[in-house]
Design an enzyme around this catalytic site. Structure first.
Site, PDB file in Angstrom:
ATOM      1  N   LYS A   1       0.817  -1.216   0.000  1.00  0.00           N
ATOM      2  CA  LYS A   1       0.000   0.000   0.000  1.00  0.00           C
ATOM      3  C   LYS A   1       0.863   1.285   0.000  1.00  0.00           C
ATOM      4  CE  LYS A   1      -4.059  -1.914  -0.067  1.00  0.00           C
ATOM      5  NZ  LYS A   1      -3.744  -3.274  -0.534  1.00  0.00           N
TER       6      LYS A   1
HETATM    7  C1  LIG Z   1     -10.077  -2.664  -1.714  1.00  0.00           C
HETATM    8  C2  LIG Z   1      -9.445  -3.367  -0.557  1.00  0.00           C
HETATM    9  N1  LIG Z   1     -10.104  -3.459   0.596  1.00  0.00           N
HETATM   10  C3  LIG Z   1      -9.585  -4.065   1.672  1.00  0.00           C
HETATM   11  C4  LIG Z   1      -8.333  -4.614   1.629  1.00  0.00           C
HETATM   12  C5  LIG Z   1      -7.817  -5.329   2.838  1.00  0.00           C
HETATM   13  O1  LIG Z   1      -6.692  -4.708   3.384  1.00  0.00           O
HETATM   14  P1  LIG Z   1      -5.851  -5.464   4.509  1.00  0.00           P
HETATM   15  O2  LIG Z   1      -4.959  -6.432   3.812  1.00  0.00           O
HETATM   16  O3  LIG Z   1      -5.089  -4.369   5.200  1.00  0.00           O
HETATM   17  O4  LIG Z   1      -6.817  -6.118   5.408  1.00  0.00           O
HETATM   18  C6  LIG Z   1      -7.592  -4.548   0.452  1.00  0.00           C
HETATM   19  C7  LIG Z   1      -6.241  -5.142   0.393  1.00  0.00           C
HETATM   20  O5  LIG Z   1      -5.570  -5.212  -0.568  1.00  0.00           O
HETATM   21  C8  LIG Z   1      -8.151  -3.914  -0.682  1.00  0.00           C
HETATM   22  O6  LIG Z   1      -7.494  -3.833  -1.839  1.00  0.00           O
END
Ligand SMILES: Cc1ncc(COP(=O)(O)O)c(C=O)c1O
Length: 390
Positions: A184
């Site tokens: 990210k």
């Molecule tokens: C659109 C979206 N929502 C939620 C997430 C979940 O993030 P995390 O891995 O921090 O839980 C991601 C992860 O890539 C994502 O791309």
């Protein structure tokens, strides 16, 4: 030809982060504690949010927010089909039904008209996703939500550093979840932040740590009381001080990292303008794009190869790519459970079939950017459909 493979999205970790993590390891306190609290304050100040809660993922933030809002069995939550599994999975986790809606052709963000049409008497919340870091049309979403008395839970996994009408994403009272996953715009390895109004965030804090009335840090401090109450069966979603040490450093250099992302996106935009075969990402007025992803779409009928072969050709040239996203309704669990077919959401499906994400991150040198541009343009030239016809 490059000598080394260009990774799709490596993190930008420097001595600053390494020193901060080592300092935490030596500090005598490595789980949730003073650094986590400071990271929450710094983040909250940065996005101008009423309150912030650091967690071990964005998924945890979305899940906790739904629980804090009381969303549960029998409820429906409307979200986009053009997203990662996390957005839909958390809705299943609380026993509610995810109701998918198609996206707008330019931004690939959830279509507000589709949201309106998907509302039933069971709908409790709307979960828009700021796809690739381009803010959703929040005015339209909030107008619908207010009129129909629905909650808005923003999935801002891609949107740290994005603004909608001069306000940072995360500045509102409604719950908004950010991701600090390794790829990210800023990272803590794994991690997330939930922003929103104080009362909701305070409830989420309890839910995120076993439903305990007092956290370990406060209990183990000198003078801290050993006693605590479990007020509900919460989860174990807290961020560690090791992660927070990384997060504080990453946030301090976010502005510089975002500037570099913007430079690269601009360079791509200028170069690919010459390729009619490519549809480049749209940026609407009144937004500051976070440029988490740079998604191109191949225009139908203009190339002799499809998306998969385009990716293969880039891999041969040592350029890493990805695809964001396989629309949720195509995954077996959701397709089978809710009876979707590929064309249930035609805009998302059509885009998925011809999209790929190019490397876009602040570790890229000017040479890396030039290599991506040259490779993409060469492949377009080599496989132009018109040349077959000529
Ligand atoms: C659109 C979206 N929502 C939620 C997430 C979940 O993030 P995390 O891995 O921090 O839980 C991601 C992860 O890539 C994502 O791309």
């Amino acid at each position: 030809m490059r000598s080394e493979f260009l990774s799709f999205s490596p993190p930008l970790i420097g001595q600053l982060e390494i020193d901060a993590v080592v300092d935490t390891l030596r500090s005598g306190w490595i789980t949730t504690g003073p650094k986590t609290r400071r990271f929450e304050r710094d983040f909250s100040e940065f996005v101008c949010s009423p309150s912030a809660l650091a967690l071990n993922s964005c998924t945890a933030g979305l899940h906790t927010a739904l629980v804090a809002l009381g969303v549960g069995p029998g409820d429906e939550v409307i979200t986009t089909c053009m997203t990662f599994a996390a957005s839909a999975n958390v809705i299943e986790h609380v026993g509610a039904r995810p109701v998918f809606v198609d996206v707008e052709p330019d931004t690939l963000n959830i279509d507000p008209d589709g949201v309106e049409r998907a509302i039933t008497r069971r709908t409790r919340a709307i979960m828009p996703v700021h796809f690739a870091g381009h803010p959703v049309d929040l005015d339209a979403i909030h107008a619908i939500a207010e009129q129909r008395k629905l909650a808005v839970v923003e999935d801002a996994a891609h949107a740290v550093g994005a603004k909608y009408r001069d306000r940072w994403i995360g500045a509102g009272n409604n719950p908004t979840a950010f991701s600090f996953y390794a790829t990210k715009n800023m990272t803590t390895g794994e991690g997330g932040m939930l922003t929103g109004d104080e009362e909701l965030v305070s409830r989420a804090r309890t839910i995120s740590l076993h439903g305990m009335s007092r956290e370990a840090w406060r209990r183990y401090q000198q003078g801290g009381a050993w006693q605590y109450d479990v007020v509900l069966p919460g989860f174990k979603y807290n961020m560690t001080d090791i992660q927070a040490a990384l997060g504080i450093c990453q946030l301090s250099r976010l502005h510089a990292m975002q500037c570099r992302r913007r430079e690269i996106a601009d360079a791509y935009g200028q170069a690919f303008r010459q390729c009619d075969e490519l549809e480049t990402p749209a940026t609407r007025p009144d937004v500051l794009h976070a440029w988490h992803l740079y998604v191109i779409r191949l225009r139908r009928g203009t190339l002799r190869i499809g998306r998969a072969q385009f990716i293969d050709r880039l891999t041969e040239r040592k350029i890493g790519t990805s695809v964001h996203f396989i629309p949720i309704h195509l995954h077996p669990y959701y397709r089978n459970k809710y009876g979707y077919s590929a064309d249930s959401f035609p805009v998302a499906y059509d885009s998925y079939d011809r999209m790929l994400s190019l490397p876009l991150n602040p570790t890229m040198t000017d040479q890396d950017v030039a290599d991506v541009i040259e490779s993409v343009c060469d492949i377009v030239r080599d496989f132009r459909a018109m040349e077959v016809a000529a």
